[in-house]
Structures are given as structure tokens and as C-alpha cells.
Design a protein around this motif. Structure first.
Motif, PDB file in Angstrom:
ATOM      1  N   SER A 111      45.744  56.055  48.427  1.00 53.44           N
ATOM      2  CA  SER A 111      46.680  55.084  49.014  1.00 53.44           C
ATOM      3  C   SER A 111      48.130  55.400  48.668  1.00 53.44           C
ATOM      4  O   SER A 111      48.973  54.506  48.676  1.00 53.44           O
ATOM      5  CB  SER A 111      46.342  53.674  48.546  1.00 53.44           C
ATOM      6  N   GLU A 112      48.401  56.656  48.341  1.00 55.17           N
ATOM      7  CA  GLU A 112      49.754  57.081  47.982  1.00 55.17           C
ATOM      8  C   GLU A 112      50.280  56.305  46.773  1.00 55.17           C
ATOM      9  O   GLU A 112      51.417  55.870  46.730  1.00 55.17           O
ATOM     10  CB  GLU A 112      50.699  56.965  49.180  1.00 55.17           C
ATOM     11  N   HIS A 113      49.392  56.084  45.816  1.00 53.83           N
ATOM     12  CA  HIS A 113      49.716  55.503  44.513  1.00 53.83           C
ATOM     13  C   HIS A 113      50.136  54.035  44.593  1.00 53.83           C
ATOM     14  O   HIS A 113      50.980  53.578  43.828  1.00 53.83           O
ATOM     15  CB  HIS A 113      50.743  56.366  43.777  1.00 53.83           C
ATOM     16  N   LYS A 114      49.492  53.303  45.478  1.00 53.14           N
ATOM     17  CA  LYS A 114      49.685  51.853  45.567  1.00 53.14           C
ATOM     18  C   LYS A 114      48.692  51.185  44.625  1.00 53.14           C
ATOM     19  O   LYS A 114      47.488  51.382  44.734  1.00 53.14           O
ATOM     20  CB  LYS A 114      49.462  51.369  47.002  1.00 53.14           C
ATOM     21  N   MET A 115      49.188  50.400  43.676  1.00 52.48           N
ATOM     22  CA  MET A 115      48.342  49.743  42.681  1.00 52.48           C
ATOM     23  C   MET A 115      47.788  48.435  43.255  1.00 52.48           C
ATOM     24  O   MET A 115      48.551  47.596  43.730  1.00 52.48           O
ATOM     25  CB  MET A 115      49.164  49.465  41.416  1.00 52.48           C
ATOM     26  N   PRO A 116      46.465  48.244  43.220  1.00 53.72           N
ATOM     27  CA  PRO A 116      45.880  46.984  43.705  1.00 53.72           C
ATOM     28  C   PRO A 116      46.162  45.845  42.723  1.00 53.72           C
ATOM     29  O   PRO A 116      46.439  46.070  41.547  1.00 53.72           O
ATOM     30  CB  PRO A 116      44.387  47.289  43.767  1.00 53.72           C
ATOM     31  N   SER A 117      46.044  44.628  43.229  1.00 54.22           N
ATOM     32  CA  SER A 117      46.202  43.452  42.364  1.00 54.22           C
ATOM     33  C   SER A 117      44.972  43.312  41.470  1.00 54.22           C
ATOM     34  O   SER A 117      43.922  43.901  41.735  1.00 54.22           O
ATOM     35  CB  SER A 117      46.359  42.192  43.212  1.00 54.22           C
ATOM     36  N   ASP A 118      45.098  42.509  40.414  1.00 56.67           N
ATOM     37  CA  ASP A 118      43.957  42.254  39.528  1.00 56.67           C
ATOM     38  C   ASP A 118      42.798  41.634  40.299  1.00 56.67           C
ATOM     39  O   ASP A 118      41.634  41.944  40.043  1.00 56.67           O
ATOM     40  CB  ASP A 118      44.368  41.348  38.364  1.00 56.67           C
ATOM     41  N   GLU A 119      43.108  40.766  41.254  1.00 55.28           N
ATOM     42  CA  GLU A 119      42.059  40.127  42.056  1.00 55.28           C
ATOM     43  C   GLU A 119      41.316  41.158  42.897  1.00 55.28           C
ATOM     44  O   GLU A 119      40.096  41.130  43.005  1.00 55.28           O
ATOM     45  CB  GLU A 119      42.652  39.041  42.963  1.00 55.28           C
ATOM     46  N   GLU A 120      42.079  42.105  43.490  1.00 58.75           N
ATOM     47  CA  GLU A 120      41.447  43.156  44.290  1.00 58.75           C
ATOM     48  C   GLU A 120      40.550  44.034  43.417  1.00 58.75           C
ATOM     49  O   GLU A 120      39.442  44.398  43.833  1.00 58.75           O
ATOM     50  CB  GLU A 120      42.509  44.036  44.959  1.00 58.75           C
ATOM     51  N   LYS A 121      41.025  44.371  42.217  1.00 59.05           N
ATOM     52  CA  LYS A 121      40.232  45.216  41.323  1.00 59.05           C
ATOM     53  C   LYS A 121      38.917  44.530  40.953  1.00 59.05           C
ATOM     54  O   LYS A 121      37.856  45.148  41.004  1.00 59.05           O
ATOM     55  CB  LYS A 121      41.024  45.553  40.052  1.00 59.05           C
ATOM     56  N   ALA A 122      38.996  43.248  40.598  1.00 63.22           N
ATOM     57  CA  ALA A 122      37.782  42.513  40.215  1.00 63.22           C
ATOM     58  C   ALA A 122      36.836  42.390  41.396  1.00 63.22           C
ATOM     59  O   ALA A 122      35.615  42.577  41.252  1.00 63.22           O
ATOM     60  CB  ALA A 122      38.150  41.139  39.670  1.00 63.22           C
ATOM     61  N   GLN A 123      37.373  42.092  42.570  1.00 66.25           N
ATOM     62  CA  GLN A 123      36.522  41.920  43.749  1.00 66.25           C
ATOM     63  C   GLN A 123      35.851  43.231  44.132  1.00 66.25           C
ATOM     64  O   GLN A 123      34.669  43.230  44.502  1.00 66.25           O
ATOM     65  CB  GLN A 123      37.333  41.359  44.924  1.00 66.25           C
ATOM     66  N   ASP A 124      36.557  44.345  44.025  1.00 70.19           N
ATOM     67  CA  ASP A 124      35.936  45.648  44.299  1.00 70.19           C
ATOM     68  C   ASP A 124      34.781  45.913  43.339  1.00 70.19           C
ATOM     69  O   ASP A 124      33.736  46.425  43.743  1.00 70.19           O
ATOM     70  CB  ASP A 124      36.959  46.779  44.181  1.00 70.19           C
TER      71      ASP A 124
END
Length: 137
Positions: free
Chosen positions: A41-54
Motif C-alpha cells: 500500500s506504498e507504506h500506508k499504516m492501518p489504524s489499530d481497529e483495522e489491524k485488529a479486525q484483519d
């Protein structure tokens, strides 16, 4: 050597650099899905919520445990985070414990951190590389 990397998503840039170095020297390398997504994703950091949901949606924790079984060693990329040199987060700690149960060698790229669970990390008997990948055996 077949090496699987563990580490915090906040260390994604360093994980990618280490992965590239290991591949260049001929190692087979696996690294976290979150870091792969970050890289794509060209070094776009996901949110904490996105990380947990993944982790939930894609069963990433159990999936990485299954991958650990097929590798020779676990390499923890643990740079400083939140002012803690050698930081190791919760998810990385459980991956280390799983590798320990499987009797896989555990390597830390940097020092053992001073954290509330330092004694648990020490009990897993990791080999500290002090940043020197040539110590990986």
C-alpha cells in the motif's frame, strides 16, 4: 535457511529491510501479513481497529502459528518503540512462545527489552544478534 520474521507493525520498514537482506543472501523468508499489506500500500499504516479486525477476519494469529511450524527459526525484529530499546509487543511475545514450544531457535535482532515481562522473554532463551545477521545459524 528458512526464517520466519516476527515484529510489531510499527517496525515494518525495518522488517522489510531485514527480509530483503535475508533473501539476498539466499534464505527463504516469511514475514507478517500486516507488513506485506503495508509494503503493497506504498507504506500506508492501518489504524489499530483495522489491524485488529484483519487478525480476526483472516485468522492471522492462528495462521502465523501454522507458518512458524514450517520454518527453521524465528527472527524477532525489535527496534526501539515508545522509548523502549528492543521493544517486544504482545503478539510478538506469543509468537516467540509458540516457537519455543516447537523448540525452534529464537533470534532477537536487538537487545532484550526492559519490560514488565522481561523474565518471560529471557526464559524463552533467545539469541541476541546485536544487529548482526551473520550470527543467524
Amino acid at each position: 535457511m528458512k526464517i520466519i520474521i516476527a515484529g510489531s507493525l510499527s517496525a515494518a520498514d525495518e522488517i522489510i529491510k531485514i527480509k530483503d537482506k535475508l533473501v539476498a543472501r539466499g534464505d527463504e523468508v516469511e514475514y507478517p501479513t500486516g507488513v506485506k499489506k503495508y509494503e503493497a500500500s506504498e507504506h500506508k499504516m492501518p489504524s489499530d481497529e483495522e489491524k485488529a479486525q484483519d487478525k480476526i477476519d483472516y485468522d492471522l494469529i492462528r495462521g502465523y502459528f501454522e507458518k512458524i511450524k514450517n520454518y527453521d527459526a524465528l527472527l524477532v525484529v525489535n527496534p526501539e518503540k515508545n522509548g523502549v530499546p528492543g521493544y517486544i509487543g504482545g503478539n510478538t511475545l506469543i509468537e516467540m512462545a509458540f516457537a519455543f514450544v516447537l523448540r525452534k531457535p529464537i533470534y532477537l535482532l536487538h537487545q532484550i527489552p526492559k519490560m514488565p515481562y522481561t523474565s518471560e522473554i529471557e526464559a524463552l532463551m533467545p539469541i541476541v544478534l546485536d544487529g548482526n545477521l551473520s550470527k543467524l545459524k
